[in-house]
Design a protein around this motif. Structure first.
Motif, PDB file in Angstrom:
ATOM      1  N   ASP A   5      18.325 -56.367   6.420  1.00 13.51           N
ATOM      2  CA  ASP A   5      19.728 -56.480   6.625  1.00 13.51           C
ATOM      3  C   ASP A   5      20.258 -55.749   5.358  1.00 13.51           C
ATOM      4  OD1 ASP A   5      19.951 -59.864   8.051  1.00 13.51           O
ATOM      5  OD2 ASP A   5      19.782 -57.877   8.941  1.00 13.51           O
ATOM      6  N   GLN A   6      19.791 -55.948   4.076  1.00 13.96           N
ATOM      7  CA  GLN A   6      20.310 -55.161   3.207  1.00 13.96           C
ATOM      8  C   GLN A   6      20.266 -53.725   2.964  1.00 13.96           C
ATOM      9  OE1 GLN A   6      18.008 -56.807  -0.521  1.00 13.96           O
ATOM     10  NE2 GLN A   6      19.223 -58.974  -0.386  1.00 13.96           N
ATOM     11  N   THR A   7      19.188 -53.142   3.792  1.00 15.75           N
ATOM     12  CA  THR A   7      18.927 -51.756   3.702  1.00 15.75           C
ATOM     13  C   THR A   7      20.102 -51.305   4.820  1.00 15.75           C
ATOM     14  OG1 THR A   7      17.516 -52.074   5.681  1.00 15.75           O
ATOM     15  CG2 THR A   7      16.582 -51.977   3.442  1.00 15.75           C
ATOM     16  N   GLU A   8      20.665 -52.263   5.663  1.00 17.45           N
ATOM     17  CA  GLU A   8      21.753 -51.574   6.436  1.00 17.45           C
ATOM     18  C   GLU A   8      23.097 -51.691   5.905  1.00 17.45           C
ATOM     19  OE1 GLU A   8      21.388 -53.394  10.131  1.00 17.45           O
ATOM     20  OE2 GLU A   8      19.545 -52.835  10.737  1.00 17.45           O
ATOM     21  N   LEU A   9      23.049 -52.034   4.641  1.00 14.28           N
ATOM     22  CA  LEU A   9      24.515 -52.021   4.029  1.00 14.28           C
ATOM     23  C   LEU A   9      24.616 -51.112   3.034  1.00 14.28           C
ATOM     24  CD1 LEU A   9      24.803 -55.969   3.460  1.00 14.28           C
ATOM     25  CD2 LEU A   9      25.896 -54.595   5.416  1.00 14.28           C
ATOM     26  N   CYS A  10      25.944 -50.409   2.913  1.00 14.82           N
ATOM     27  CA  CYS A  10      26.234 -49.440   2.221  1.00 14.82           C
ATOM     28  C   CYS A  10      26.018 -50.081   0.810  1.00 14.82           C
ATOM     29  CB  CYS A  10      27.547 -48.909   2.212  1.00 14.82           C
ATOM     30  SG  CYS A  10      28.199 -47.957   3.751  1.00 14.82           S
ATOM     31  N   TYR A  11      26.679 -51.113   0.322  1.00 15.33           N
ATOM     32  CA  TYR A  11      26.594 -51.898  -0.900  1.00 15.33           C
ATOM     33  C   TYR A  11      26.247 -53.572  -0.509  1.00 15.33           C
ATOM     34  CZ  TYR A  11      29.817 -48.360  -2.435  1.00 15.33           C
ATOM     35  OH  TYR A  11      30.337 -47.076  -3.037  1.00 15.33           O
ATOM     36  N   PRO A  12      24.837 -53.430  -0.685  1.00 16.11           N
ATOM     37  CA  PRO A  12      24.166 -54.679  -0.366  1.00 16.11           C
ATOM     38  C   PRO A  12      24.698 -55.966  -0.984  1.00 16.11           C
ATOM     39  CG  PRO A  12      22.454 -53.149  -0.508  1.00 16.11           C
ATOM     40  CD  PRO A  12      23.760 -52.597  -0.803  1.00 16.11           C
ATOM     41  N   HIS A  13      25.066 -55.635  -2.387  1.00 13.86           N
ATOM     42  CA  HIS A  13      25.393 -56.942  -3.228  1.00 13.86           C
ATOM     43  C   HIS A  13      26.718 -57.612  -2.921  1.00 13.86           C
ATOM     44  CE1 HIS A  13      27.290 -53.172  -5.043  1.00 13.86           C
ATOM     45  NE2 HIS A  13      28.274 -54.058  -5.588  1.00 13.86           N
ATOM     46  N   LEU A  14      27.507 -56.675  -2.030  1.00 16.19           N
ATOM     47  CA  LEU A  14      28.715 -57.119  -1.451  1.00 16.19           C
ATOM     48  C   LEU A  14      28.554 -57.883  -0.238  1.00 16.19           C
ATOM     49  CD1 LEU A  14      30.710 -53.809  -2.447  1.00 16.19           C
ATOM     50  CD2 LEU A  14      30.637 -55.839  -3.638  1.00 16.19           C
ATOM     51  N   GLY A  15      27.607 -58.030   0.351  1.00 18.73           N
ATOM     52  CA  GLY A  15      27.557 -58.831   1.454  1.00 18.73           C
ATOM     53  C   GLY A  15      28.321 -58.329   2.658  1.00 18.73           C
ATOM     54  N   ASN A  16      29.152 -59.208   3.272  1.00 17.35           N
ATOM     55  CA  ASN A  16      29.779 -58.852   4.693  1.00 17.35           C
ATOM     56  C   ASN A  16      30.870 -58.054   4.288  1.00 17.35           C
ATOM     57  OD1 ASN A  16      27.925 -60.318   6.272  1.00 17.35           O
ATOM     58  ND2 ASN A  16      29.300 -62.163   6.167  1.00 17.35           N
ATOM     59  N   SER A  17      31.546 -57.790   3.174  1.00 14.40           N
ATOM     60  CA  SER A  17      32.691 -56.943   2.879  1.00 14.40           C
ATOM     61  C   SER A  17      32.225 -55.549   2.687  1.00 14.40           C
ATOM     62  CB  SER A  17      33.196 -57.349   1.489  1.00 14.40           C
ATOM     63  OG  SER A  17      32.249 -57.244   0.456  1.00 14.40           O
ATOM     64  N   SER A  18      30.906 -55.270   2.803  1.00 16.02           N
ATOM     65  CA  SER A  18      30.450 -53.702   2.896  1.00 16.02           C
ATOM     66  C   SER A  18      29.991 -53.206   4.074  1.00 16.02           C
ATOM     67  CB  SER A  18      28.978 -53.766   2.138  1.00 16.02           C
ATOM     68  OG  SER A  18      28.487 -52.730   1.998  1.00 16.02           O
ATOM     69  N   CYS A  19      30.428 -51.857   4.339  1.00 14.80           N
ATOM     70  CA  CYS A  19      30.325 -51.263   5.573  1.00 14.80           C
ATOM     71  C   CYS A  19      28.782 -51.184   5.786  1.00 14.80           C
ATOM     72  CB  CYS A  19      30.782 -49.930   5.385  1.00 14.80           C
ATOM     73  SG  CYS A  19      32.766 -49.641   5.186  1.00 14.80           S
ATOM     74  N   ARG A  20      28.389 -51.070   7.059  1.00 14.56           N
ATOM     75  CA  ARG A  20      26.866 -50.760   7.315  1.00 14.56           C
ATOM     76  C   ARG A  20      26.665 -49.314   7.562  1.00 14.56           C
ATOM     77  NH1 ARG A  20      24.095 -55.118   8.960  1.00 14.56           N
ATOM     78  NH2 ARG A  20      25.365 -57.311   8.947  1.00 14.56           N
ATOM     79  N   ARG A  21      25.400 -48.799   7.027  1.00 11.79           N
ATOM     80  CA  ARG A  21      25.026 -47.493   7.328  1.00 11.79           C
ATOM     81  C   ARG A  21      24.135 -47.264   8.537  1.00 11.79           C
ATOM     82  NH1 ARG A  21      20.181 -45.935   4.850  1.00 11.79           N
ATOM     83  NH2 ARG A  21      19.273 -47.668   3.602  1.00 11.79           N
ATOM     84  N   THR A  22      24.169 -46.199   8.963  1.00 13.05           N
ATOM     85  CA  THR A  22      23.119 -45.921   9.827  1.00 13.05           C
ATOM     86  C   THR A  22      21.553 -45.503   9.414  1.00 13.05           C
ATOM     87  OG1 THR A  22      24.736 -44.624  11.233  1.00 13.05           O
ATOM     88  CG2 THR A  22      22.387 -44.125  11.863  1.00 13.05           C
ATOM     89  N   VAL A  23      20.723 -46.065   9.844  1.00 19.91           N
ATOM     90  CA  VAL A  23      19.300 -46.124   9.201  1.00 19.91           C
ATOM     91  C   VAL A  23      18.513 -45.049  10.123  1.00 19.91           C
ATOM     92  CG1 VAL A  23      17.426 -47.254   8.458  1.00 19.91           C
ATOM     93  CG2 VAL A  23      19.518 -48.491   8.231  1.00 19.91           C
ATOM     94  N   ARG A  24      17.911 -44.104   9.346  1.00 23.23           N
ATOM     95  CA  ARG A  24      17.345 -43.151  10.102  1.00 23.23           C
ATOM     96  C   ARG A  24      15.920 -42.961   9.480  1.00 23.23           C
ATOM     97  NH1 ARG A  24      22.382 -40.386   9.417  1.00 23.23           N
ATOM     98  NH2 ARG A  24      23.315 -39.740  11.403  1.00 23.23           N
TER      99      ARG A  24
END
Length: 327
Positions: A5-24
């Motif tokens: 889940d952390q790898t899909e967040l732009c800012y993992p330490h911000l939790g749900n307030s962070s945007c998700r990124r596209t994982v390739r």
């Protein structure tokens, strides 16, 4: 929170307030970065060559070439802006909100000025082919310069006003941390599509249809050996103008093919209703046009190929090189 889940967040330490990124896959991500970075470097380099060529050689100081210079300047800027698009490729913005505003506003202003310049090029070719006798008096270097300046000023003013709220409140319209979006009223968005796509494209198509009709009729007249009442040597001038119209016609067609998907998405689907990958594709296609234009000049303009030899061999640094006849 799991590692996946952390790898899909732009800012993992911000939790749900962070945007998700596209994982390739790593290999795909590296390949995309290399391709887009290469396009950015190539765009900046080729358009810089066009800018130096037209600015330096006095024989190229014509109204048409000053319009090409304006187009090259806007394409040169797009080459740098491509770097920001590379940063956004995975859907994450890691720079400040101020840089986001700079990118969103500047890219709209530059691309709008580019579209306006293409319209001016179409008008220039229309007058040159359809009214060649009055072209030297109607279209002068000073008038071309004034039109270019007005094009850039109007583009900057209109889009600064349209995106005024974004400029005054950076980051306020982002739905999560790591997003970079420009918010505009629906009416403003539709107005932007009309001014940047529908209206200029209509003008361009109408003018080039007229140029095509006149060119066909003149070609038939020449093949039929019909006497044309024109001053001596004007036929040679007409052929030169017609050749320039064909070259710039290629520029216009490629330009329309590049911007069409982007504005169709903006007008019909809306950026929020399409996948990130497809949105990145249409934006990159839109910006890639800035790399294609100077390539067209390389293949279709002999003077550009000759000027490249001057530049790459450093002959341009010699005294009096600006007076060289590269036509």
């Amino acid at each position: 929170m799991s590692t996946s889940d952390q790898t899909e967040l732009c800012y993992p330490h911000l939790g749900n307030s962070s945007c998700r990124r596209t994982v390739r896959p790593h290999s795909v991500s590296v390949l995309l970065h290399i391709i887009l970075s290469s396009i950015s470097v190539l765009t900046v380099t080729l358009n810089l060559m066009v800018i130096i060529t037209i600015s330096h050689f006095k024989k190229l100081h014509t109204p048409t070439n000053f319009l090409l210079l304006s187009l090259a300047v806007s394409d040169f800027c797009v080459g740098f802006l491509f770097i920001f698009q590379i940063l956004l490729m995975d859907g994450c913005w890691y720079l400040s909100a101020g840089w986001c505003v700079f990118y969103t506003v500047f890219v709209v202003v530059v691309t709008s000025a580019s579209i306006g310049t293409v319209v001016l090029i179409a008008i220039d070719r229309y007058i040159a082919v359809c009214d060649p006798l009055h072209y030297p008096t109607k279209v002068t270097v000073n008038r071309a310069k004034i039109c270019v300046v007005l094009c850039w000023v109007c583009s900057g003013f209109c889009h600064t006003v349209r995106l005024k709220d974004n400029i005054e409140h950076p980051g306020e319209f982002n739905s999560c941390i790591g997003e970079c979006v420009a918010s505009a009223h629906p009416v403003s968005r539709i107005t932007g599509v009309v001014l940047n796509f529908i209206f200029p494209v209509t003008i361009i198509l109408l003018l080039y249809v007229r140029v095509f009709v006149v060119a066909v009729s003149q070609a038939r007249a020449m093949h039929s050996h019909v006497a044309v009442v024109t001053p001596h040597g004007s036929l040679k001038v007409y052929r030169s103008e017609l050749k320039a119209a064909r070259v710039l016609g290629v520029v216009v067609v490629v330009f329309l093919m590049s911007i069409f998907p982007f504005y169709i998405v903006s007008l019909l689907a809306g950026p929020t209703k399409v996948s990130l990958s497809f949105l990145v594709f249409v934006i990159c296609l839109y910006l890639f046009n800035s790399c294609v234009n100077p390539m067209i000049y390389v293949f279709l303009y002999p003077w550009f190929r000759k000027s490249l030899k001057y530049i790459l061999s450093f002959q341009i640094l010699k005294s009096g090189s600006s007076e060289a006849n590269i036509l």
